[in-house]
Design a protein around this motif. Structure first.
Motif, PDB file in Angstrom:
ATOM      1  N   UNK A  16      81.168  65.141  71.693  1.00 49.99           N
ATOM      2  CA  UNK A  16      80.486  66.626  71.720  1.00 49.99           C
ATOM      3  C   UNK A  16      81.506  67.623  72.293  1.00 49.99           C
ATOM      4  N   UNK A  17      80.809  68.565  71.550  1.00 47.54           N
ATOM      5  CA  UNK A  17      81.671  70.122  71.980  1.00 47.54           C
ATOM      6  C   UNK A  17      80.937  70.667  72.407  1.00 47.54           C
ATOM      7  N   UNK A  18      81.761  72.029  72.752  1.00 43.70           N
ATOM      8  CA  UNK A  18      80.839  73.432  73.744  1.00 43.70           C
ATOM      9  C   UNK A  18      80.920  73.528  75.484  1.00 43.70           C
ATOM     10  N   UNK A  19      80.540  74.502  75.703  1.00 47.16           N
ATOM     11  CA  UNK A  19      80.062  75.014  77.556  1.00 47.16           C
ATOM     12  C   UNK A  19      79.836  73.652  78.525  1.00 47.16           C
ATOM     13  N   UNK A  20      81.165  73.012  78.222  1.00 47.34           N
ATOM     14  CA  UNK A  20      80.850  71.644  79.288  1.00 47.34           C
ATOM     15  C   UNK A  20      81.762  71.164  80.872  1.00 47.34           C
ATOM     16  N   UNK A  21      80.566  71.334  81.115  1.00 47.14           N
ATOM     17  CA  UNK A  21      81.656  70.881  82.774  1.00 47.14           C
ATOM     18  C   UNK A  21      81.437  69.785  83.190  1.00 47.14           C
ATOM     19  N   UNK A  22      81.571  68.368  83.046  1.00 49.70           N
ATOM     20  CA  UNK A  22      81.364  67.198  83.201  1.00 49.70           C
ATOM     21  C   UNK A  22      80.224  66.419  82.219  1.00 49.70           C
ATOM     22  N   UNK A  23      80.808  65.166  81.446  1.00 50.31           N
ATOM     23  CA  UNK A  23      79.875  64.307  81.230  1.00 50.31           C
ATOM     24  C   UNK A  23      80.151  62.916  81.369  1.00 50.31           C
ATOM     25  N   UNK A  24      78.863  62.711  82.620  1.00 51.34           N
ATOM     26  CA  UNK A  24      78.088  61.468  83.450  1.00 51.34           C
ATOM     27  C   UNK A  24      78.320  60.360  82.438  1.00 51.34           C
ATOM     28  N   UNK A  25      77.938  60.778  81.410  1.00 53.01           N
ATOM     29  CA  UNK A  25      77.526  59.076  80.798  1.00 53.01           C
ATOM     30  C   UNK A  25      77.092  59.431  79.064  1.00 53.01           C
ATOM     31  N   UNK A  26      77.165  59.160  78.610  1.00 50.86           N
ATOM     32  CA  UNK A  26      77.542  58.825  77.061  1.00 50.86           C
ATOM     33  C   UNK A  26      76.554  57.541  76.436  1.00 50.86           C
ATOM     34  N   UNK A  27      75.509  57.865  75.392  1.00 49.80           N
ATOM     35  CA  UNK A  27      74.967  56.188  74.570  1.00 49.80           C
ATOM     36  C   UNK A  27      74.569  56.703  73.101  1.00 49.80           C
ATOM     37  N   UNK A  28      74.472  55.412  72.990  1.00 52.17           N
ATOM     38  CA  UNK A  28      73.631  55.434  71.281  1.00 52.17           C
ATOM     39  C   UNK A  28      72.125  55.122  71.837  1.00 52.17           C
ATOM     40  N   UNK A  29      71.554  55.151  70.620  1.00 52.76           N
ATOM     41  CA  UNK A  29      69.865  55.200  70.554  1.00 52.76           C
ATOM     42  C   UNK A  29      69.809  54.444  69.395  1.00 52.76           C
ATOM     43  N   UNK A  30      69.017  54.161  68.828  1.00 57.57           N
ATOM     44  CA  UNK A  30      68.575  53.734  67.367  1.00 57.57           C
ATOM     45  C   UNK A  30      67.147  54.022  67.225  1.00 57.57           C
ATOM     46  N   UNK A  31      66.827  54.176  65.640  1.00 53.95           N
ATOM     47  CA  UNK A  31      65.288  54.043  65.688  1.00 53.95           C
ATOM     48  C   UNK A  31      65.239  54.189  64.648  1.00 53.95           C
ATOM     49  N   UNK A  32      64.237  52.424  64.355  1.00 59.62           N
ATOM     50  CA  UNK A  32      63.942  52.058  62.820  1.00 59.62           C
ATOM     51  C   UNK A  32      62.839  52.375  62.360  1.00 59.62           C
ATOM     52  N   UNK A  33      62.233  52.067  60.922  1.00 62.28           N
ATOM     53  CA  UNK A  33      61.219  52.868  60.735  1.00 62.28           C
ATOM     54  C   UNK A  33      60.127  52.408  61.374  1.00 62.28           C
ATOM     55  N   UNK A  34      59.566  53.207  61.705  1.00 68.04           N
ATOM     56  CA  UNK A  34      57.966  52.562  62.696  1.00 68.04           C
ATOM     57  C   UNK A  34      57.473  52.120  63.983  1.00 68.04           C
ATOM     58  N   UNK A  35      59.373  51.930  64.495  1.00 71.46           N
ATOM     59  CA  UNK A  35      59.698  51.357  66.133  1.00 71.46           C
ATOM     60  C   UNK A  35      59.601  52.466  66.592  1.00 71.46           C
ATOM     61  N   UNK A  36      59.705  52.547  68.268  1.00 69.76           N
ATOM     62  CA  UNK A  36      60.100  53.400  69.454  1.00 69.76           C
ATOM     63  C   UNK A  36      61.973  52.953  68.528  1.00 69.76           C
ATOM     64  N   UNK A  37      61.789  54.678  69.246  1.00 69.92           N
ATOM     65  CA  UNK A  37      63.461  54.939  69.784  1.00 69.92           C
ATOM     66  C   UNK A  37      64.349  53.704  70.932  1.00 69.92           C
ATOM     67  N   UNK A  38      65.346  53.065  70.506  1.00 67.30           N
ATOM     68  CA  UNK A  38      65.709  51.906  71.715  1.00 67.30           C
ATOM     69  C   UNK A  38      67.018  52.525  71.999  1.00 67.30           C
TER      70      UNK A  38
END
Length: 116
Positions: free
Chosen positions: A24-46
């Motif tokens: 993460x870059x830019x004008x950031x004051x605080x980061x509370x949480x970060x995560x990873x999601x994924x999306x397979x073809x024809x499926x919802x992002x999870x």
């Protein structure tokens, strides 16, 4: 302006490993949480995994014991170590951040393909 830049995707055989990174870059004051999601073809992002600034983690049941999320607060970077990869892990993986200034922050996505 805040940016999330991912790297580390690719093609791997079943049982193999990959490590994703998201900075993460830019004008950031605080980061509370970060995560990873994924999306397979024809499926919802999870949600795959998430980590708070204090180090608390949360994983999808399908990846528990195989994936490990970690972060380097000094570098505003989150990692996803993926081991014992399966074909069903194939998806576009997206980084997400909950931070200040508030907003809906997503990376551009990185393709992970697990195939022999």
């Amino acid at each position: 302006q805040v940016q999330l830049v991912e790297s580390g995707g690719g093609l791997v055989q079943p049982g193999g490993s990959l490590r994703l990174s998201c900075a993460a870059s830019g004008s950031i004051f605080s980061i509370y949480a970060m995560g990873w999601y994924r999306q397979a073809p024809g499926k919802q992002r999870e949600l795959v995994a998430a980590i708070t600034s204090g180090g608390s983690t949360n994983y999808a049941d399908s990846v528990k014991g195989r994936f490990t999320i970690s972060r380097d607060n000094a570098k505003n970077t989150v990692y996803l170590q993926m081991n014992s990869l399966k074909p069903e892990d194939t998806a576009v993986y997206y980084c997400n951040a909950d931070l200040d200034p508030p907003g809906d922050y997503w990376g551009q996505g990185t393709q992970v393909t697990v195939s022999s």
